[in-house]
Design an enzyme around this catalytic site. Structure first.
Site, PDB file in Angstrom:
ATOM      1  CB  SER A 265      47.491  10.514  54.866  1.00  0.00           C
ATOM      2  OG  SER A 265      47.416  11.176  53.618  1.00  0.00           O
ATOM      3  CE  LYS A 266      56.150   9.779  52.907  1.00  0.00           C
ATOM      4  NZ  LYS A 266      56.034  10.209  51.540  1.00  0.00           N
ATOM      5  NE  ARG A 267      48.396   8.368  49.441  1.00  0.00           N
ATOM      6  CZ  ARG A 267      47.186   7.884  49.664  1.00  0.00           C
ATOM      7  NH1 ARG A 267      46.141   8.378  49.047  1.00  0.00           N
ATOM      8  NH2 ARG A 267      47.018   6.876  50.508  1.00  0.00           N
TER       9      ARG A 267
END
Ligand code: GLU
Length: 511
Positions: A265-267
């Site tokens: 994910s972006k995280r």
């Protein structure tokens, strides 16, 4: 004659295009070109609530940067235009109505409160996945339960309604995925999906299947998050009577976090310090969604593409080759060589590719990168000197900006010295050596890497000092740091006067 291959990449413009999306686009492109086929881009923007302005432009720019060329798209048109589903809106209703007329779909008038009530009721009855389906539909307000004239009245009065697919209660839905093999789902696991929403827009499922049919798509290559939707799509093809021309499905393996646990994910990118987007993305409405991109981080597009291609595909056992140009990828690509298992995202591999591709660039090309940073830092440097520096550092860089970062001491005389190295390496022996080198150097007119090496050797020999013991200290005096490119070459580029100046300065500052 074999049918021409037609594939599509069908992103929804809901934000920056994730790296997984770029991989999907790339695999579609490679397959299309390998098969002499057509690559289509369709914008799936039927969900107006998730629409993000600028996202479409971002998708376009990303694909252009990657060199993924589109044969048909919203931007360059094609025989099946328009390629934005919002612009195709008027054509979907007829298809939904056809399903209603033939008894494969129905009108549903349930209000959000009624739907919520149904969910609560089912949850209370411990139903595992409460859904609108063959059983529950019998208790709801729809054209299967209401009298015909009431349905007519409700429709005529403009009451909001949706159209739902009438999923059979007991049926096995089968499909053959090119990557996963045979998949069988029992229809009881599929709910009566909404096909037309109350705003008159089709849902993803209806629009996707209708468009794939109308656009004569032969292969649907997409992320495996769409695998659960595939049986539903198969049912739609069946009810429309399009089974003969139903595309073949290939669901791509998921991209996993660097730790291997869960989806990338972006995280994760933020956490591990890399980008999961091809280009820098700026979301004016939600600045927290803004992010850097591979392009801005200094990856070449060749490295990015090569890295992406190997996230799920490989050229086969026996092939040691890792560097593939786009043309070579097209030549080598096949869906059969895509694995099923999720792929751990390893940014070090991307860095490795970048390093390899930078090495292939000419010195002149690379020097241009160096000049960008020099200019930004208001520094001037002669072309020939800049090229020598580039040549020397070329092997060591991962990103173009490393030329400046690694080579900073060529442009600025060090005034501070790495304290760790000072502590471990700065001693009387080094000082004696530096004084000796200084004396000998001042007698020289100019230096080359070879002459300075010779000079240092003979000075140290006379002083009875072992080279290995002092060289890091000498490097520290000249560059301020403990590691870097070949020191003799470095000194030659700096020139005698500058080297002398730096030796004197270090002796003064470090004492
Ligand atoms: N619009 C879908 C997406 O955003 C496309 C899925 C598909 O390729 O069918 O990924």
């Amino acid at each position: 004659m074999e049918k021409q291959v037609r594939v599509r990449f069908a992103p929804s413009p809901t934000g920056a295009l994730h790296i997984g999306g770029v991989r999907t686009a790339l695999y579609n492109y490679l397959f299309a070109k390998k098969m002499g086929g057509i690559m289509i881009l369709r914008i799936e923007d039927t969900d107006q609530t998730r629409f993000v302005a600028g996202a479409e432009k971002y998708i376009q720019e990303s694909l252009e940067w990657c060199g993924i060329k589109l044969d048909e798209s919203p931007w360059n048109g094609g025989q099946h235009a328009p390629y934005r589903q919002s612009e195709r809106k008027p054509m979907y209703m007829a298809y939904a109505l056809r399903l209603v007329e033939e008894g494969n779909a129905y009108y549903a008038f349930d209000t959000p409160e009624e739907l919520e009530e149904m969910r609560t009721r089912l949850e209370a009855a411990k139903v595992v996945s409460p859904q609108y389906n063959a059983i529950t539909r019998t208790q709801m307000k729809n054209s299967l339960t209401l009298p015909e004239d009431e349905v007519k009245r409700r429709l005529a009065s403009g009451e909001p309604y949706v159209i739902r697919l009438k999923v059979p209660r007991k049926e096995e839905v089968r499909l053959q995925d090119m990557i996963r093999g045979w998949i069988m789902v029992h229809s009881s696991a599929i709910d009566d999906k909404v096909l037309m929403k109350s705003d008159g827009m089709p849902t993803y499922h209806l629009a996707n299947v209708v468009d794939d049919h109308l656009m004569e798509i032969t292969h649907v290559i997409r992320g495996d998050e769409w695998l659960p939707s595939a049986p539903l799509h198969v049912l739609l093809y069946k009810y429309f009577g399009w089974e003969d021309t139903m595309p073949q499905f290939a669901h791509l393996p998921v991209l996993l976090k660097p730790t291997g646990e869960g989806k990338l994910s972006k995280r994760d990118g933020d956490k591990f310090g890399f980008s999961v987007f091809p280009l820098q993305y700026h979301d004016p409405e939600n600045p927290q969604n803004s992010s850097s991109g591979f392009r801005e981080d200094g990856y070449t597009k060749e490295a990015f593409i090569n890295f992406l291609a190997f996230l799920g595909w490989n050229p086969g056992q026996g092939s040691q080759k890792e560097m593939f140009s786009m043309e070579e990828l097209i030549e080598a690509f096949s869906i059969e060589r895509i694995g099923k298992a999720g792929i751990k995202f390893d940014i070090n591999k991307a860095k490795w590719y970048n390093q390899q591709y930078l090495k292939l660039k000419s010195t002149t090309e690379l020097t241009e990168f160096l000049f960008i940073d020099l200019k930004a830092n208001h520094l001037v440097c002669e072309q020939s000197k800049a090229e020598k520096i580039t040549d020397l550092l070329k092997e060591r860089i991962v990103f173009p900006t490393d030329l400046y970062k690694e080579g900073i001491y060529f442009f600025k005389t060090p005034t501070t010295y790495d304290p760790e190295i000072v502590k471990s390496r700065w001693n009387d022996e080094v000082k004696t050596a530096l004084n000796g080198i200084k004396e000998a150097l001042s007698l020289e007119s100019e230096i080359t890497a070879a002459s300075v090496k010779e000079l240092i050797h003979s000075v140290l020999e006379k002083l009875g000092i072992k080279m290995g013991k002092v060289m890091q200290g000498v490097r520290l005096a000249i560059t301020g740091v403990g590691a870097g490119a070949d020191l003799m070459e470095t000194m030659a580029i700096l020139g005698k006067t500058e080297v002398l100046k730096r030796i004197e300065l270090s002796l003064k500052v470090l004492g």
